[in-house]
Design a protein around this motif. Sequence first.
Motif, PDB file in Angstrom:
ATOM      1  N   PHE A   2      -2.271   8.966   4.511  1.00 36.04           N
ATOM      2  CA  PHE A   2      -1.255   8.377   5.374  1.00 36.04           C
ATOM      3  C   PHE A   2      -1.293   8.727   6.726  1.00 36.04           C
ATOM      4  O   PHE A   2      -1.473   7.625   7.700  1.00 36.04           O
ATOM      5  N   SER A   3      -1.474   9.942   7.185  1.00 35.83           N
ATOM      6  CA  SER A   3      -1.314  10.317   8.596  1.00 35.83           C
ATOM      7  C   SER A   3      -2.664   9.744   9.513  1.00 35.83           C
ATOM      8  O   SER A   3      -2.658   9.275  10.261  1.00 35.83           O
ATOM      9  N   LEU A   4      -3.811   9.764   8.655  1.00 38.46           N
ATOM     10  CA  LEU A   4      -5.071   9.457   9.076  1.00 38.46           C
ATOM     11  C   LEU A   4      -4.867   7.837   9.292  1.00 38.46           C
ATOM     12  O   LEU A   4      -5.437   7.237  10.319  1.00 38.46           O
ATOM     13  N   ILE A   5      -4.704   7.395   8.430  1.00 43.89           N
ATOM     14  CA  ILE A   5      -4.587   5.471   8.594  1.00 43.89           C
ATOM     15  C   ILE A   5      -3.502   5.437   9.732  1.00 43.89           C
ATOM     16  O   ILE A   5      -3.869   4.391  10.600  1.00 43.89           O
ATOM     17  N   THR A   6      -2.337   5.939   9.880  1.00 42.18           N
ATOM     18  CA  THR A   6      -1.606   5.579  10.830  1.00 42.18           C
ATOM     19  C   THR A   6      -1.924   5.810  12.182  1.00 42.18           C
ATOM     20  O   THR A   6      -1.774   5.247  13.210  1.00 42.18           O
ATOM     21  N   PHE A   7      -2.786   6.951  12.522  1.00 40.16           N
ATOM     22  CA  PHE A   7      -3.376   7.381  13.571  1.00 40.16           C
ATOM     23  C   PHE A   7      -4.459   6.187  13.998  1.00 40.16           C
ATOM     24  O   PHE A   7      -4.417   6.004  15.178  1.00 40.16           O
ATOM     25  N   ILE A   8      -5.115   5.939  13.052  1.00 37.89           N
ATOM     26  CA  ILE A   8      -6.081   4.715  13.321  1.00 37.89           C
ATOM     27  C   ILE A   8      -5.346   3.293  13.820  1.00 37.89           C
ATOM     28  O   ILE A   8      -5.837   2.534  14.624  1.00 37.89           O
ATOM     29  N   VAL A   9      -4.451   3.173  13.015  1.00 37.48           N
ATOM     30  CA  VAL A   9      -3.445   1.795  13.495  1.00 37.48           C
ATOM     31  C   VAL A   9      -3.037   1.745  14.605  1.00 37.48           C
ATOM     32  O   VAL A   9      -3.087   0.869  15.529  1.00 37.48           O
TER      33      VAL A   9
END
Length: 344
Positions: A233-240
């Motif tokens: 979840f953290s990785l995806i939100t950083f990318i977004v």
Amino acid sequence: MSRSNTPNNSSSSRVLLGIVLVLLSAVFLALQNVISRLFFVPSDLFGHIRMGGWLTSQFSNIIMLLSARMALMAVMLASVAPQMHANTFSDIRQLTKNLRLLYYVVGSGACLFVGLTALYFSLSQVVAGVAIATFFIYPAITLFLAWHYLQQRPRAYQLWLTLVIFFGVALTTQGTAAETTILTNPTLGILSGLIAGLSFGIYGIFAELVLQPAKTNSNRRQTHRQPLHPVSFSLITFIVVSTLGGVSLLFMPATEVAAIAWLPVLLVTLLSALITVIAYVLNNSGIRLIGASLTALISASAPALTALFAWFALKESLQPQQMLGIAFVTAGVATLSIKTKQQR
């Protein structure tokens, strides 16, 4: 007898671990808040080293800084993600098969983008204690949104302790009122802090929908899924957030950074990214263990921590009212932790 106590002991341990993770996250985020202040306001670090003030507070500079920081955070987390959670990239691929979960994740990233942009602007306009205290209206927003949308009815002690914590936050804000004559625009700074708080409140609800198992519906079989792991979840939100920032810059005026300022900006951005990625993983892990509303309430220690760190590192004045406010916030958070452990 010992068997019957095992589930209760396990539940108590999970709650205690969640509280510790969120408190550690608050410490790291408070450090990050002080570092963010340095980008926009020159300060005497520890009273001796003159540094900071590398960027003006125009939105293109703020979004450039946010995009660079989040891109670095994504790279850092991606490099260690397989060691922290072996199925990180598998989880991300599986999102295409669950559009509702994908919408929640993208919604989290969008709220984080708006909230961080507003928070950085607030930090560029008012002293750190005022900016973060105003921002921390979000625990109350999360608490009542969780009540309405997630059916998490707040207990009486949560409501009372919310009042205690926010009374402390109010005192912290009052303690810096004397400094408003040297600030760029305190009204815009406080308004930006409120917008950041609202965005983070909604982010907390999205995060809980992603990180916790779906409730089983008694009338209809629940077709929903296992919760997403905090690392994924953290990785995806950083990318977004990084992607939204990069796209936004295409439609904004060019950034203005002096040539001599690029090296310190890049080095401090790298340090800030490292601190922040640790904080977000800890925070999302805490949400998974204890829920969004309790996580938000415990995280309310961050204004007090930020004021303390800003006083120590940047020599921003700490008035008697602020000391009293810190005492109220600390007492409220400590009591909340104890009461929650007893209730569970």
